[in-house]
Design an enzyme around this catalytic site. Structure first.
Site, short mmCIF file in Angstrom:
data_model
loop_
_atom_site.label_atom_id
_atom_site.label_comp_id
_atom_site.label_asym_id
_atom_site.label_seq_id
_atom_site.Cartn_x
_atom_site.Cartn_y
_atom_site.Cartn_z
N ASN A 57 -12.74 30.88 3.14
CA ASN A 57 -11.64 31.84 3.11
C ASN A 57 -12.09 33.04 2.27
OD1 ASN A 57 -9.27 33.23 2.85
ND2 ASN A 57 -8.20 31.69 1.64
N GLU A 89 -4.19 22.28 -0.99
CA GLU A 89 -4.70 23.20 -2.01
C GLU A 89 -3.71 23.28 -3.17
OE1 GLU A 89 -7.69 26.18 -0.24
OE2 GLU A 89 -5.70 27.01 0.06
P1 PGA Z 1 -10.90 29.12 -4.43
O1 PGA Z 1 -9.86 29.44 -3.24
O2 PGA Z 1 -12.00 28.27 -3.82
O3 PGA Z 1 -11.39 30.46 -4.87
O4 PGA Z 1 -10.15 28.38 -5.47
C1 PGA Z 1 -9.51 28.47 -2.29
C2 PGA Z 1 -8.46 29.04 -1.37
O5 PGA Z 1 -7.59 29.78 -1.86
O6 PGA Z 1 -8.47 28.78 -0.15
#
Ligand code: PGA
Length: 249
Positions: A9, A165
């Site tokens: 992402n 998440e």
């Molecule tokens: P991060 O983001 O790996 O920077 O914590 C994950 C996401 O928001 O999909």
């Protein structure tokens, strides 16, 4: 058997030159041991389509609207997303929910429209720190999943990818421990098993929140963690390659 899926992402980051460098390094370093998907800012979808031609690396948008066309300034229709070769649509990311006010009902509409367009929804769910500390993690996640189940039914979860998440782990450097994550993944799987065990056995449930090369293998080794949704570390070629290569198929 569920094949590991690792998704990037990129959020609102990158430019043509940095994207190209990242994609080139990824294509060179990735050993093919997982399914992969990249979510760039939507304007760069044609650049990814060109760069990833002839590879198995999929791509998709970070958001789209559920209406087919019309007076929805600033939004993208799923037919447009499809026309440019996307396979996936990220839906209900916590930043969409928190910053842009997306509700469970809107998220469910988007999942339904994405399925109807023949695309794969990657449905994000997860609790905030305050919710975890007050012991309502399972209630929050259940409410988020139930809204989608009520709209599209359990059979759709053969296609839908769920991304758990925890909001407190996103971009904070605080990864949930493999055991903490597994506990919630198992809970999500049980919610699906209660509806249809055969479908639940096929649903891929990814973990997201500060996944790094150093934590990927232990996370992906958990029985109900079927891959990762990676933000910050997906912008660093070596890190993302190592995360994808940590998958064992
Ligand atoms: P991060 O983001 O790996 O920077 O914590 C994950 C996401 O928001 O999909």
């Amino acid at each position: 058997m569920r094949r590991t899926l690792v998704a990037a992402n990129w959020k609102m980051n990158g430019n043509k030159a940095s994207n190209e460098a990242l994609l080139d390094a990824f294509k060179k370093g990735f050993d093919g041991s997982a399914d992969t998907a990249i979510f760039p800012p939507a304007l760069y979808i044609p650049q990814l389509a060109e760069s990833l031609k002839g590879t198995d690396i999929a791509f998709g948008v970070q958001n789209a609207y559920f209406q087919e066309s019309g007076a929805f300034t600033g939004e993208l229709a799923l037919s447009m997303v499809k026309e440019f070769g996307c396979q996936y649509v990220l839906i209900g990311h916590s930043e969409r929910r928190e910053i842009f006010g997306e509700t469970d009902a809107l998220v469910a509409e988007k999942v339904a429209a994405t399925l109807a367009a023949g695309l794969i929804p990657m449905l994000c769910v997860g609790e905030t720190l305050a919710e975890r500390e007050s012991g309502v993690t399972e209630t929050v996640v259940k409410t988020q999943i139930d809204a989608v189940l009520a709209k599209v039914g359990i059979a759709a979860f053969e296609t839908i990818v769920v991304a758990y998440e925890p909001v407190w782990a996103i971009g904070t450097g605080k990864t949930a421990s493999p055991e903490q994550a597994q506990e919630v993944h198992a809970f999500i799987r049980q919610l699906l098993v209660a509806e249809d065990a055969a479908v639940a056995a096929k649903t891929r449930i990814l973990y997201g929140g500060s996944v790094k090369a150093a934590s990927a293998e232990a996370l992906f080794g958990q029985p109900d963690i079927d891959g990762g949704l990676v933000g910050g570390a997906s912008l660093i070629a070596d890190e993302f390659v190592a995360i994808c290569n940590a998958a064992q198929g």
